[in-house]
Design an enzyme around this catalytic site. Sequence first.
Site, mmCIF file in Angstrom:
data_model
loop_
_atom_site.group_PDB
_atom_site.id
_atom_site.type_symbol
_atom_site.label_atom_id
_atom_site.label_comp_id
_atom_site.label_asym_id
_atom_site.label_seq_id
_atom_site.Cartn_x
_atom_site.Cartn_y
_atom_site.Cartn_z
ATOM 1 N N ARG A 228 -5.650 0.933 -0.087
ATOM 2 C CA ARG A 228 -4.976 0.270 -1.201
ATOM 3 C C ARG A 228 -5.590 0.749 -2.512
ATOM 4 O O ARG A 228 -6.806 1.005 -2.570
ATOM 5 C CB ARG A 228 -5.155 -1.250 -1.098
ATOM 6 C CG ARG A 228 -4.294 -1.900 -0.022
ATOM 7 C CD ARG A 228 -2.822 -1.978 -0.425
ATOM 8 N NE ARG A 228 -2.032 -2.677 0.554
ATOM 9 C CZ ARG A 228 -1.354 -2.116 1.556
ATOM 10 N NH1 ARG A 228 -1.381 -0.808 1.715
ATOM 11 N NH2 ARG A 228 -0.641 -2.846 2.382
ATOM 12 N N HIS A 276 2.375 6.727 -1.990
ATOM 13 C CA HIS A 276 2.249 5.712 -0.931
ATOM 14 C C HIS A 276 3.203 6.015 0.244
ATOM 15 O O HIS A 276 4.021 5.185 0.625
ATOM 16 C CB HIS A 276 2.515 4.303 -1.504
ATOM 17 C CG HIS A 276 1.897 3.198 -0.689
ATOM 18 N ND1 HIS A 276 1.356 2.072 -1.238
ATOM 19 C CD2 HIS A 276 1.731 3.055 0.647
ATOM 20 C CE1 HIS A 276 0.893 1.271 -0.285
ATOM 21 N NE2 HIS A 276 1.110 1.857 0.869
#
Length: 313
Positions: A228, A276
């Site tokens: 993350r 991502h």
Amino acid sequence: MIPVVLASENSAATQKWLNVIRQHFPDLDAHVFDPQAPNAHAEVRAAIVWKPPAALFSRYRALDLVFNMGAGVDAILRQPDIPQTARIIRLEDAGLANPMTEYVVHYLSRITRNFGVYEQHKKNRLWQGAEQTPVQNCTVGVMGLGVIGARIAQALSALDYPVQGWSRSPKALPGIKSFHGQAQFASFLASSQFLINVLPLTDQTRDILNRDSLGQLPEGAVLMNIGRGEHLVESDLISMLDKGHLSQAILDVARQEPLPADHPFWTHPAITLTPHISGPTNHYLAIKQIRDKLHDALQGKPVSGEVTPDSGY
Ligand code: GLV
């Protein structure tokens, strides 16, 4: 038929889940969360979500099974209105671990096998091999040894990379040197030439990649963050790259996504960026796993992948 509400930040994604459910899982009676709709589904107990809007939890007060369409549940846990009694269940692999392993092997071998150098050579019409670092000198440290981290570690170990892992609690994986807890973090970092982060995001791991930890990596180390964005203090990474302590960073995640147009990562020569995508969700496998766990939960059977309050993931 089991009633299920679907909610995400992206209505095109939710529509795709609905199509998969209609095509393959007729035992689920799914509908997409509509914040404008009157409170007609207040009795629904199960939700399938990805970055769900806060209004879901204020409207659907009977939700006690919240299934995440991803591995990391941080976006759900951030919701203020989530019922105290709701059980939160994350995806376990469901098609994520192999593409994330491919991502790592791709970028790691691009560096260790000089593939980027040959792209330049081609532009210069140069037919010339570059000196290769022996694999024994490329120790890879994997932060996080859950389903995904373990798959990455074992795949790299099978390619003869020396692999070590660091996790919250002790883990024993064949061929992988394991470190755990705060006390062993420094020795893990000091010997990780390539650092790959796949930790879950919790209060304990937020900002874990910072000036202090990155500074303990060997000179010239490479960071790969596929966990993350909030694991990484971005300005600390930039200063570590600028002073040459780290040689490169490969980032699939950022603190703010989409990455703002004026963010320094876009133009930094030592940063490789992807949006991502390292672990794309396989909708069929994900919903199949969720459907099976939902049946187990409703029958009172234990469900794996359930978030525990002490770990936060
Ligand atoms: C993706 O980021 C996931 O958590 O599955």
